[in-house]
Structures are given as structure tokens and as C-alpha cells.
Design a protein around this motif. Sequence first.
Motif, PDB file in Angstrom:
ATOM      1  N   GLN A  49     -18.235 -36.678 -88.358  1.00  0.00           N
ATOM      2  CA  GLN A  49     -18.982 -37.200 -87.224  1.00  0.00           C
ATOM      3  C   GLN A  49     -19.760 -36.094 -86.504  1.00  0.00           C
ATOM      4  O   GLN A  49     -20.918 -36.281 -86.142  1.00  0.00           O
ATOM      5  CB  GLN A  49     -18.039 -37.888 -86.235  1.00  0.00           C
ATOM      6  N   HIS A  74     -15.542 -48.097 -95.124  1.00  0.00           N
ATOM      7  CA  HIS A  74     -15.178 -48.438 -93.747  1.00  0.00           C
ATOM      8  C   HIS A  74     -15.738 -47.459 -92.725  1.00  0.00           C
ATOM      9  O   HIS A  74     -16.222 -46.383 -93.046  1.00  0.00           O
ATOM     10  CB  HIS A  74     -13.651 -48.541 -93.617  1.00  0.00           C
ATOM     11  N   GLU A  75     -15.621 -47.860 -91.462  1.00  0.00           N
ATOM     12  CA  GLU A  75     -16.080 -47.031 -90.345  1.00  0.00           C
ATOM     13  C   GLU A  75     -14.990 -46.050 -89.907  1.00  0.00           C
ATOM     14  O   GLU A  75     -13.851 -46.084 -90.386  1.00  0.00           O
ATOM     15  CB  GLU A  75     -16.485 -47.928 -89.168  1.00  0.00           C
ATOM     16  N   CYS A  84     -27.332 -47.958 -82.123  1.00  0.00           N
ATOM     17  CA  CYS A  84     -27.728 -48.231 -83.500  1.00  0.00           C
ATOM     18  C   CYS A  84     -29.022 -49.029 -83.622  1.00  0.00           C
ATOM     19  O   CYS A  84     -29.559 -49.154 -84.734  1.00  0.00           O
ATOM     20  CB  CYS A  84     -26.603 -48.980 -84.233  1.00  0.00           C
ATOM     21  N   HIS A 106     -20.575 -53.513 -82.482  1.00  0.00           N
ATOM     22  CA  HIS A 106     -20.506 -52.561 -83.598  1.00  0.00           C
ATOM     23  C   HIS A 106     -19.692 -53.068 -84.781  1.00  0.00           C
ATOM     24  O   HIS A 106     -20.044 -52.805 -85.931  1.00  0.00           O
ATOM     25  CB  HIS A 106     -19.913 -51.245 -83.086  1.00  0.00           C
ATOM     26  N   VAL A 107     -18.599 -53.776 -84.515  1.00  0.00           N
ATOM     27  CA  VAL A 107     -17.656 -54.128 -85.590  1.00  0.00           C
ATOM     28  C   VAL A 107     -18.097 -55.437 -86.238  1.00  0.00           C
ATOM     29  O   VAL A 107     -17.412 -56.458 -86.191  1.00  0.00           O
ATOM     30  CB  VAL A 107     -16.216 -54.249 -85.049  1.00  0.00           C
ATOM     31  N   TYR A 164     -23.375 -44.582 -93.289  1.00  0.00           N
ATOM     32  CA  TYR A 164     -24.003 -43.270 -93.463  1.00  0.00           C
ATOM     33  C   TYR A 164     -23.723 -42.737 -94.861  1.00  0.00           C
ATOM     34  O   TYR A 164     -24.618 -42.194 -95.521  1.00  0.00           O
ATOM     35  CB  TYR A 164     -23.486 -42.300 -92.398  1.00  0.00           C
ATOM     36  N   VAL A 190     -25.329 -48.770 -88.300  1.00  0.00           N
ATOM     37  CA  VAL A 190     -25.621 -47.415 -88.762  1.00  0.00           C
ATOM     38  C   VAL A 190     -26.450 -46.655 -87.737  1.00  0.00           C
ATOM     39  O   VAL A 190     -27.256 -47.235 -87.024  1.00  0.00           O
ATOM     40  CB  VAL A 190     -26.365 -47.468 -90.127  1.00  0.00           C
ATOM     41  N   LEU A 210     -20.081 -49.814 -93.214  1.00  0.00           N
ATOM     42  CA  LEU A 210     -20.178 -50.008 -91.769  1.00  0.00           C
ATOM     43  C   LEU A 210     -20.084 -48.656 -91.085  1.00  0.00           C
ATOM     44  O   LEU A 210     -19.142 -47.889 -91.343  1.00  0.00           O
ATOM     45  CB  LEU A 210     -19.068 -50.930 -91.261  1.00  0.00           C
ATOM     46  N   SER A 211     -21.062 -48.314 -90.245  1.00  0.00           N
ATOM     47  CA  SER A 211     -21.040 -47.123 -89.413  1.00  0.00           C
ATOM     48  C   SER A 211     -20.862 -45.863 -90.261  1.00  0.00           C
ATOM     49  O   SER A 211     -21.768 -45.500 -91.025  1.00  0.00           O
ATOM     50  CB  SER A 211     -19.946 -47.255 -88.352  1.00  0.00           C
ATOM     51  N   MET A 212     -19.746 -45.187 -90.195  1.00  0.00           N
ATOM     52  CA  MET A 212     -19.495 -44.021 -91.023  1.00  0.00           C
ATOM     53  C   MET A 212     -19.690 -44.349 -92.503  1.00  0.00           C
ATOM     54  O   MET A 212     -20.286 -43.574 -93.255  1.00  0.00           O
ATOM     55  CB  MET A 212     -18.073 -43.503 -90.781  1.00  0.00           C
TER      56      MET A 212
END
Length: 287
Positions: free
Chosen positions: A196, A27-28, A227, A251-252, A100, A121, A95-97
Motif C-alpha cells: 500500500q 482480494h482487497e 476511487c 468500496h466493498v 491494482y 481501484v 477488488l482494490s488491492m
Amino acid sequence: MPYATSSDNVRLYFEEAGSGTPIIFLHEFAADHTNWEPQMRYFSRRHRCIAYSARGYTPSDVPASHEVYTYTHFYSDALAVLDHLKIDTAHFVGLSMGAYSSLQIGINAPQRARSLTLAGVGSGSDLAALDAYREQCQANADQYHSIGATEVAKATREAPSRIPFLLKDPRGHKDFYDSLARHDSRGSGNTMRSFQGGRPSMYTLEDAIRTIPTPTLIICGDEDDHCVAPSLFLKKTIPASGLAMFPKSGHVLNLEEPSLFNETLDRFIGLVEAGHWPPRDPRSVRA
């Protein structure tokens, strides 16, 4: 409650559903394991699906020191969940975090990944703005510790990359931020400070990223401004990668466009498992 244990004895809560080739969802920052529910329900029809809450996100443990919230801890935790379940390889969907962390798996433990899906990302990667980004992360971490997650959620619910979600699905957007308001303030602050605010920019990892052998899908919303450039960079750098751009999206992505996300991911995993997602043919590269 089911828990895996990290190498430094942090308990990680997870849920699983279905049977078949494993998929693990990461998850983010603003989410937890529950935000993968549309994907857990869809993909568990044909796959063994695992979603877990990262350290700092209840019901996982919330370590007190920010020093154990680095990006190395986070991607190692994903492997600890797989080890606990005795899963050698899985499709990684982040997703996102979480994207990465999945990218770090591709660099540091590619033998564990059947594929990588990197959605939303790359925020915080711009080298020209990196110092300012890191300063902002420290300020945001201080906010979590001083005023708490509930107040921070109120202040961030209309961040630019979240507006498309608000416009398309006000009810889903409200549920998302109501959930964020219940996050552990110490865990969120520590994650913001160390993960982060301390992770390397993707652009400084270019040589390592070029060596990733894993089939990779990059998904980006065309209104997720921070992104877009990093997603294009990854497409050009990871040999066996493809890029999907979702129109009028932020983003989501897995919640904002769940049907499109599931369809795109399903096709990708199907092609990977059929052996039809090879590295880019050099003949297609313009000199």
C-alpha cells in the motif's frame, strides 16, 4: 490444504470450484479469499473459479520481512497460482488491492489475462496527496505492529468508504470486520508498509496503461470518493475498457451489492467470450 508456491517459496492457500473458463479472484487489503464466496458460488456454475489468500493472509504464509510484500510480489503471486494449476489464461477479477495487482497483470503479462475486472481501484493515486498517503500507510503499518489487527479493525470499521456497506447490510458489515480482526497483524502491517505504501500511483503509469490490450471492466461505487477519479482515468486510458458506476455504493462492492456485481461481471465475461468487447471506436471520441 491446497497451496501454490511463489517464485520466492511463499505458500499461497487457494480454493477452487466449478469447471469451464477460469476466473481468478484477487482480494482487497481488508479481506482474504473468503470474501469472494458470493462470486465463487455464482460463477462456479459455469466457470472454474479460483480464490486465494495473498501472502501475509493466513492460511497462506506470512513472511517476516516487509521487503517481500511489494506490488511486484503480489501480482507475481497471482501468476504463480495459475501456474500451479496449469492454467495458461484466466479472467482476472480484483477488488482494490487485488484490482491494482490485476492492472499490473494487464501491463506486465497481458498474455495471461482473458479479461480484467478492476473494482474499487485507485485509492492512493492522487499525486497531490501521494506523500501524505504514504506517510499514513506507514503510520497504519505501525498500528498493526503495535496494537494488533483486532484493535485496528475497531478503529477502521466506520471509514467513509465503508459506511454504505454498514447502512445497507449491518450484519454483513459486522461479519466483514470480525474477519478483519482475525487477520495476522504482522502480515497486515507488512502489506500496508510495502504494498500500500510503496506502489506507484496509477497516474505515473499512464503510458504503460495505454498499451493494455485486454478487455477491461472498471467498477466503482459513486460514494467511494478516492476511487471515482482514478476509475474515470482508467476508462479514458485503457483502449478496450468500460466503466460501471454503482449508485449509492462504497468500496466493498462484491459484498455490498453482490447481485448487481455478479450480474455486471457475468454480462462482461459473456461479451468478452463472444468477442463483443472491442477497443473504443475512434469515431466515438469527441475531438
